[in-house]
Motif scaffolding. Structure first.
Motif, PDB file in Angstrom:
ATOM      1  N   UNK A   1     -25.055   6.065 -10.926  1.00  0.00           N
ATOM      2  CA  UNK A   1     -25.017   5.817  -9.346  1.00  0.00           C
ATOM      3  C   UNK A   1     -24.250   4.817  -8.860  1.00  0.00           C
ATOM      4  N   UNK A   2     -22.855   4.950  -8.430  1.00  0.00           N
ATOM      5  CA  UNK A   2     -22.330   3.783  -7.639  1.00  0.00           C
ATOM      6  C   UNK A   2     -23.121   3.493  -5.985  1.00  0.00           C
ATOM      7  N   UNK A   3     -23.166   2.874  -5.978  1.00  0.00           N
ATOM      8  CA  UNK A   3     -23.097   1.668  -4.397  1.00  0.00           C
ATOM      9  C   UNK A   3     -24.034   3.061  -4.011  1.00  0.00           C
ATOM     10  N   UNK A   4     -25.474   3.478  -3.691  1.00  0.00           N
ATOM     11  CA  UNK A   4     -25.634   4.489  -2.861  1.00  0.00           C
ATOM     12  C   UNK A   4     -26.626   3.259  -2.013  1.00  0.00           C
ATOM     13  N   UNK A   5     -25.839   5.084  -0.891  1.00  0.00           N
ATOM     14  CA  UNK A   5     -26.982   4.201   0.271  1.00  0.00           C
ATOM     15  C   UNK A   5     -28.431   3.986   0.300  1.00  0.00           C
ATOM     16  N   UNK A   6     -28.628   3.511   0.618  1.00  0.00           N
ATOM     17  CA  UNK A   6     -30.557   3.105   0.294  1.00  0.00           C
ATOM     18  C   UNK A   6     -31.035   3.294   2.117  1.00  0.00           C
ATOM     19  N   UNK A   7     -31.440   3.866   2.090  1.00  0.00           N
ATOM     20  CA  UNK A   7     -32.666   3.298   3.539  1.00  0.00           C
ATOM     21  C   UNK A   7     -34.328   3.704   3.241  1.00  0.00           C
ATOM     22  N   UNK A   8     -34.776   2.556   3.882  1.00  0.00           N
ATOM     23  CA  UNK A   8     -36.194   2.540   4.163  1.00  0.00           C
ATOM     24  C   UNK A   8     -37.053   2.791   5.255  1.00  0.00           C
ATOM     25  N   UNK A   9     -38.332   3.648   4.877  1.00  0.00           N
ATOM     26  CA  UNK A   9     -39.385   4.232   5.693  1.00  0.00           C
ATOM     27  C   UNK A   9     -40.050   3.258   5.161  1.00  0.00           C
ATOM     28  N   UNK A  10     -40.759   2.548   7.138  1.00  0.00           N
ATOM     29  CA  UNK A  10     -41.732   1.879   6.738  1.00  0.00           C
ATOM     30  C   UNK A  10     -42.949   2.488   8.167  1.00  0.00           C
TER      31      UNK A  10
END
Length: 230
Positions: A1-10
């Motif tokens: 997986x190249x340069x994935x979009x990563x998001x965080x849920x808090x």
């Protein structure tokens, strides 16, 4: 997986004392967005999260699972949904700067789910209550018994491919959220692993392990979730 979009849920319920530190310690070069789900807080949690640059959405219905589900729904409807979603508690017991090692097995080894294990990592004395330690041992022992799982923890600091998360059709609205994800991942034959993470005493008082009633409810829900998925 190249340069994935990563998001965080808090998910956050009355964590105004800690939420800014959590957000500030997240490696900004790694993630594309931070979503704080304000779970019926009566303090300045939402205000301080916005001041720290997070997107804040409201979930007035109390419950850890409810907050996580709200965050998932928000990301699912966004214009740029993530490849990977990271879940992180708002009480600063986790170390957000370790997020890179949480997502690395997904990026480098195509793993579907990564659990940050407090059992394998450096845990500050007193950071986990005895009932938490026992509950984690019991739950992971049952998963080993029923599914030959190799989990050592139900740690909240975790990462999962977003498309795989949607496949799980998560339902739990309260204390069974983490174990539901792990049990369903086992039943779906997802590739998973654990990485050691640091764990320190939280800022403020826990709404679950900090009370007898909360601990009993959490323990019951965890066991209920395991056995209903047999």
């Amino acid at each position: 997986m190249q340069e994935p979009v990563i998001k965080v849920i808090i998910p956050a319920f009355n964590e105004s004392q800690s939420i800014q530190q959590v957000i500030e310690d997240i490696p900004k070069k790694l993630v594309d967005g931070i979503v704080v789900v304000n779970n019926a807080s009566s303090d300045a949690t939402a205000k301080r999260a916005r001041q720290s640059g997070a997107t804040v959405i409201d979930q007035p219905k109390r419950g850890y699972g409810n907050a996580c589900l709200k965050g998932i729904d928000y990301l699912k409807k966004s214009k740029n949904p993530p490849d990977i979603v990271v879940f992180l508690d708002a009480d600063y017991s986790d170390s957000p700067d370790e997020m890179g090692q949480i997502v690395d097995p997904i990026i480098e080894n195509n793993v579907d789910l990564v659990i940050g294990s407090r059992a394998l990592g450096n845990r500050e004395p007193g950071a986990m209550k005895p009932q938490q330690i026992f509950g984690n041992w019991l739950a992971t022992s049952l998963m080993r018994l029923f599914w030959n799982a190799k989990f050592t923890d139900l740690g909240p600091f975790r990462a999962i491919k977003f498309n795989k998360l949607l496949e799980l059709n998560m339902q739990d609205t309260t204390f069974g959220w983490t174990v539901e994800m792990q049990v369903k991942a086992l039943k779906h034959n997802f590739a998973y692993t654990e990485v050691p993470v640091s764990y320190k005493k939280r800022i403020g008082v826990s709404k679950i392990s900090g009370t007898i009633n909360g601990s009993i409810k959490a323990g019951y829900k965890i066991l209920y979730t395991i056995f209903k998925n047999l």
